[in-house]
Scaffold this active site. Sequence first.
Site, PDB file in Angstrom:
ATOM      1  N   LYS A 176     -44.272  20.517  23.579  1.00 45.83           N
ATOM      2  CA  LYS A 176     -44.520  19.183  22.597  1.00 45.83           C
ATOM      3  C   LYS A 176     -45.147  18.406  23.585  1.00 45.83           C
ATOM      4  O   LYS A 176     -44.200  17.733  24.154  1.00 45.83           O
ATOM      5  CB  LYS A 176     -43.510  18.914  21.887  1.00 45.83           C
ATOM      6  CG  LYS A 176     -43.828  18.370  20.553  1.00 45.83           C
ATOM      7  CD  LYS A 176     -44.492  16.875  20.468  1.00 45.83           C
ATOM      8  CE  LYS A 176     -43.935  15.747  20.486  1.00 45.83           C
ATOM      9  NZ  LYS A 176     -44.814  14.769  20.994  1.00 45.83           N
ATOM     10  N   GLY A 228     -38.099  12.085  29.127  1.00 45.88           N
ATOM     11  CA  GLY A 228     -38.440  10.827  28.025  1.00 45.88           C
ATOM     12  C   GLY A 228     -37.576   9.928  28.545  1.00 45.88           C
ATOM     13  O   GLY A 228     -36.831   9.691  29.285  1.00 45.88           O
ATOM     14  N   SER A 229     -37.379   8.902  27.535  1.00 51.25           N
ATOM     15  CA  SER A 229     -36.703   7.718  27.359  1.00 51.25           C
ATOM     16  C   SER A 229     -35.178   8.049  27.177  1.00 51.25           C
ATOM     17  O   SER A 229     -34.669   9.074  26.591  1.00 51.25           O
ATOM     18  CB  SER A 229     -37.076   6.655  26.677  1.00 51.25           C
ATOM     19  OG  SER A 229     -37.177   7.123  25.168  1.00 51.25           O
ATOM     20  N   THR A 232     -34.189   8.483  23.239  1.00 58.70           N
ATOM     21  CA  THR A 232     -34.740   9.670  22.603  1.00 58.70           C
ATOM     22  C   THR A 232     -33.879  10.651  23.272  1.00 58.70           C
ATOM     23  O   THR A 232     -33.396  11.840  22.594  1.00 58.70           O
ATOM     24  CB  THR A 232     -36.237  10.016  23.041  1.00 58.70           C
ATOM     25  OG1 THR A 232     -36.757   8.757  22.813  1.00 58.70           O
ATOM     26  CG2 THR A 232     -36.721  11.080  22.323  1.00 58.70           C
ATOM     27  N   GLY A 233     -33.387  10.774  24.501  1.00 62.85           N
ATOM     28  CA  GLY A 233     -32.461  11.804  24.998  1.00 62.85           C
ATOM     29  C   GLY A 233     -31.199  11.946  24.399  1.00 62.85           C
ATOM     30  O   GLY A 233     -30.693  12.861  23.981  1.00 62.85           O
ATOM     31  N   GLU A 251     -34.458  14.705  31.637  1.00 66.43           N
ATOM     32  CA  GLU A 251     -35.076  13.800  32.640  1.00 66.43           C
ATOM     33  C   GLU A 251     -35.216  12.469  31.946  1.00 66.43           C
ATOM     34  O   GLU A 251     -36.280  12.551  31.453  1.00 66.43           O
ATOM     35  CB  GLU A 251     -35.957  14.631  33.299  1.00 66.43           C
ATOM     36  CG  GLU A 251     -35.760  15.916  34.314  1.00 66.43           C
ATOM     37  CD  GLU A 251     -35.277  15.360  35.470  1.00 66.43           C
ATOM     38  OE1 GLU A 251     -35.598  14.137  35.935  1.00 66.43           O
ATOM     39  OE2 GLU A 251     -34.793  16.436  36.047  1.00 66.43           O
ATOM     40  N   CYS A 286     -41.127   7.140  36.175  1.00 63.49           N
ATOM     41  CA  CYS A 286     -39.717   7.093  36.148  1.00 63.49           C
ATOM     42  C   CYS A 286     -38.924   6.630  37.404  1.00 63.49           C
ATOM     43  O   CYS A 286     -38.157   6.047  37.796  1.00 63.49           O
ATOM     44  CB  CYS A 286     -39.150   8.208  35.749  1.00 63.49           C
ATOM     45  SG  CYS A 286     -39.633   9.826  36.655  1.00 63.49           S
ATOM     46  N   GLU A 387     -35.066  -0.824  31.748  1.00 61.33           N
ATOM     47  CA  GLU A 387     -36.077  -0.095  32.107  1.00 61.33           C
ATOM     48  C   GLU A 387     -37.342  -0.738  31.105  1.00 61.33           C
ATOM     49  O   GLU A 387     -37.397  -0.934  30.148  1.00 61.33           O
ATOM     50  CB  GLU A 387     -36.182   1.322  31.848  1.00 61.33           C
ATOM     51  CG  GLU A 387     -37.422   2.026  32.466  1.00 61.33           C
ATOM     52  CD  GLU A 387     -37.565   3.546  32.273  1.00 61.33           C
ATOM     53  OE1 GLU A 387     -37.441   3.900  31.127  1.00 61.33           O
ATOM     54  OE2 GLU A 387     -37.923   4.300  33.138  1.00 61.33           O
TER      55      GLU A 387
HETATM   56  P1  NAD Z   1     -40.225   8.816  24.657  1.00 62.60           P
HETATM   57  O1  NAD Z   1     -38.539   9.079  24.885  1.00 62.60           O
HETATM   58  O2  NAD Z   1     -40.685   7.814  23.760  1.00 62.60           O
HETATM   59  O3  NAD Z   1     -40.905  10.186  24.235  1.00 62.60           O
HETATM   60  C1  NAD Z   1     -41.010  11.322  25.029  1.00 62.60           C
HETATM   61  C2  NAD Z   1     -41.207  12.596  24.248  1.00 62.60           C
HETATM   62  O4  NAD Z   1     -40.110  12.810  23.235  1.00 62.60           O
HETATM   63  C3  NAD Z   1     -42.667  12.297  23.464  1.00 62.60           C
HETATM   64  O5  NAD Z   1     -43.420  13.779  23.692  1.00 62.60           O
HETATM   65  C4  NAD Z   1     -42.200  12.074  21.940  1.00 62.60           C
HETATM   66  O6  NAD Z   1     -43.006  12.536  20.995  1.00 62.60           O
HETATM   67  C5  NAD Z   1     -40.906  12.841  21.893  1.00 62.60           C
HETATM   68  N1  NAD Z   1     -39.905  12.348  20.794  1.00 62.60           N
HETATM   69  C6  NAD Z   1     -39.614  11.260  20.530  1.00 62.60           C
HETATM   70  N2  NAD Z   1     -38.782  11.047  19.627  1.00 62.60           N
HETATM   71  C7  NAD Z   1     -38.366  12.544  19.345  1.00 62.60           C
HETATM   72  C8  NAD Z   1     -37.162  13.074  18.678  1.00 62.60           C
HETATM   73  N3  NAD Z   1     -36.330  12.401  17.787  1.00 62.60           N
HETATM   74  N4  NAD Z   1     -36.806  14.338  18.860  1.00 62.60           N
HETATM   75  C9  NAD Z   1     -37.641  15.080  19.503  1.00 62.60           C
HETATM   76  N5  NAD Z   1     -38.701  14.690  20.419  1.00 62.60           N
HETATM   77  C10 NAD Z   1     -38.992  13.148  20.049  1.00 62.60           C
HETATM   78  O7  NAD Z   1     -40.769   8.527  26.131  1.00 62.60           O
HETATM   79  P2  NAD Z   1     -42.211   8.080  26.606  1.00 62.60           P
HETATM   80  O8  NAD Z   1     -42.199   6.536  26.178  1.00 62.60           O
HETATM   81  O9  NAD Z   1     -42.965   8.937  26.235  1.00 62.60           O
HETATM   82  O10 NAD Z   1     -41.701   8.366  28.224  1.00 62.60           O
HETATM   83  C11 NAD Z   1     -41.270   7.049  28.865  1.00 62.60           C
HETATM   84  C12 NAD Z   1     -39.804   7.639  29.421  1.00 62.60           C
HETATM   85  O11 NAD Z   1     -40.005   8.869  29.996  1.00 62.60           O
HETATM   86  C13 NAD Z   1     -39.317   6.445  30.523  1.00 62.60           C
HETATM   87  O12 NAD Z   1     -37.953   6.066  30.115  1.00 62.60           O
HETATM   88  C14 NAD Z   1     -39.365   7.308  31.719  1.00 62.60           C
HETATM   89  O13 NAD Z   1     -38.667   6.661  32.564  1.00 62.60           O
HETATM   90  C15 NAD Z   1     -39.125   8.678  31.137  1.00 62.60           C
HETATM   91  N6  NAD Z   1     -39.528   9.769  32.215  1.00 62.60           N
HETATM   92  C16 NAD Z   1     -38.479  10.378  32.990  1.00 62.60           C
HETATM   93  C17 NAD Z   1     -39.102  11.364  33.835  1.00 62.60           C
HETATM   94  C18 NAD Z   1     -37.957  11.941  34.647  1.00 62.60           C
HETATM   95  O14 NAD Z   1     -38.404  12.843  35.618  1.00 62.60           O
HETATM   96  N7  NAD Z   1     -36.594  11.379  34.590  1.00 62.60           N
HETATM   97  C19 NAD Z   1     -40.299  11.386  34.251  1.00 62.60           C
HETATM   98  C20 NAD Z   1     -41.297  10.785  33.337  1.00 62.60           C
HETATM   99  C21 NAD Z   1     -40.890   9.723  32.457  1.00 62.60           C
END
Ligand code: NAD
Length: 484
Positions: A176, A228-229, A232-233, A251, A286, A387
Site C-alpha cells: 500500500k 510510518g508514524s 498509526t503503528g 519502522e 525519520c 516528532e
Molecule cells: P502515517 O502513519 O500517517 O502513514 C503511513 C502509511 O500508513 C500510509 O500509507 C497510510 O495510508 C497508512 N495508514 C494510515 N492509517 C492506517 C491504518 N489505520 N491502517 C493501515 N494503514 C494506515 O505516516 P506518514 O505521515 O505517511 O509518514 C511519516 C512518518 O513515518 C513519520 O513519523 C516518520 O518518522 C515515519 N517514518 C519512519 C521510517 C523508519 O524507517 N523508521 C521511515 C520513514 C518514515
Amino acid sequence: MSKHPIDCRMLIGGELVASESQQWLDAIDPSDETLIGRFPAGTAADVQRAVGAAEAAQPGWGALDPVSRGKLLRQVAQALRDRAQETLEVEVRDTGNTITKMKGDVESAAYAIDFFAGLATEIKGETIPASSDNLHFTLREPYGVVGRIVPFNHPIKFAAHALAAPLMAGNTVVVKPPEQSSLSAGILAEICRDILPAGTVNIVTGNGMPAGDAIVRHRSIKRIAFTGSVPTGQRILSTAAETGVKHVTLELGGKNPLIAYPDQDPDKIAEVAVSAMNFAWQGQSCGSTSRLLLHESLHDRVVARILDIVSQMRLGDPLDPSSQMGPINSKLHHGRVMAMIQAGIDGGAHLALGGKRPAGARYEKGFWIEPTVFTGVTANMRIAREEIFGPVMSVFKWRDEQEALTLANSTEYGLTASIWTHDIRAALRAARAIKAGYVWINGASAHHYGTPFGGMKNSGLGREEGLDEILSYTETKTVHVRLT
Ligand code: NAD
C-alpha cells in the site's frame, strides 16, 4: 515534464486496474497545488482481490528456488534503473522533494532489490546437535502473503524496498503506497506486471482507511510490515491483534539527538547539523537529528554559523537542480508542522530563524515553510518531545556529559543518534547509554545496507536493511529425523 495529469493504476493479479468502486484520488504538486494526476481510491474489496491473487500465486512463487527468484528481482531492479529519469520527474512533482536529493532515491530503490536478491542463499536453517539418535534441523519457510504499508517521504524507494525481502523469502506481497504520493507506484506496478508472475506483487493505492486497514485486518495476511508514524503503528498493532495472531514489524518516527562534545570544531558541527537535520528533505526524514545538543562552550559559535548557512538555503522549484529545499509534502502535513512551530513559540523556545511561509509570489501557492531553528529548547517543551517531521531544528545547551545523555534519552523515541567527539571512550560511553537503534559516531544520516536499521522504545519493532529483515519474512520449522 508536462503537467498533463498522469493516470495511475493499481496492480492486482497481474493486471493494471482501477478500483472496483471507480473512485479516484487526486495527485497534487505540493509546490504550486496544481493537479498532476490521479490514482485509484482502493477499497476493502480491492484488497480482497489483491490478497486472493497473492494467495493463488504464492505456491508457485514459493516453489521457485531462491536463486531463480533473485534473478527475476534483479530484472525488476534493472527495469527501474531503465525508467529512472521518468520515475524521478514524477516523484519530484508528486512529493516536492528536490531533484538533486531525489536522484539517490531511485538508485536506492534498485539497490535495495539487488541487495536482497544477493541474499538468496542466506535464507537457511541450522543443524542442531540436540540428541545423538536424531538429525535435528530447521527450515525457513515463507508466511504466505505479506502486507506492507509505506509512508510519503520516500515513495518509490520504500515501495521497491517493500517487495524485495518478502519476495526473496518466497512470500507474495500486497503493498500500500502513501496516499499523498502514489504516482511512482504506478510505474513500479507496470514493471512488476511485465517481469513477475501474475499475483506475485499486488499494489493497492488509496487511503490508510480503508485500504491500509483492510490489509492489516485480512485473515490471510499473517505478516505485516509498516513504516510510518507512531500513532498509526500503535493502531496497526491493535487492529492486527483483533483479527489474528500476526507477526508485525514497525519502522516508526524519531526525535533524534546529535550530541556535540567540547572538542569539536564549531564550523564543522554547524555543517553536519544542517545536513543531518535534512532541511534538504524539508526535514521529512525519520532519521533526521532534529534535536541538536551542544556543549555550552560551542553553543553560540555553532548557532551563529547554522543561522548563517540556513538563512542562505535556496527554496524553489523542486525540478530546478539549484533548489536546495522544496515544499512540505501535503497541505495536511503543512498544517501540522505550522502548528508545532506555534507550539514552540507558545512553549517559550526562542524562534531564531524561519517559522513562516516564505515571502514572495512564488510561495503563495503550495505548502512552503521556511527552514526553522529554535534555540533555548528544554526537555519539557512539546517541540522537544514530539516528532515534527518538518524543517524545524531544536537546539539545546548542556554542561556535563550526564546532562547530555539524560537529554538524549528524554523522549519516547529511540531511532537514531549521532555523537561527535574525538574522545573514543566518551563516544562509546554515549553509544551504550543512548537508547537508539542506529548510532553514528562522528557521522550521521547514512544508511549502510547490511547493517540492521530500526528503532528502540516507541520508534519501532524489528530491524530492516540487513539479514534480519529477510529472515523476518520466514517462519522456522524444526524437523527431527530418527537415525536409529
Ligand atoms: P502515517 O502513519 O500517517 O502513514 C503511513 C502509511 O500508513 C500510509 O500509507 C497510510 O495510508 C497508512 N495508514 C494510515 N492509517 C492506517 C491504518 N489505520 N491502517 C493501515 N494503514 C494506515 O505516516 P506518514 O505521515 O505517511 O509518514 C511519516 C512518518 O513515518 C513519520 O513519523 C516518520 O518518522 C515515519 N517514518 C519512519 C521510517 C523508519 O524507517 N523508521 C521511515 C520513514 C518514515
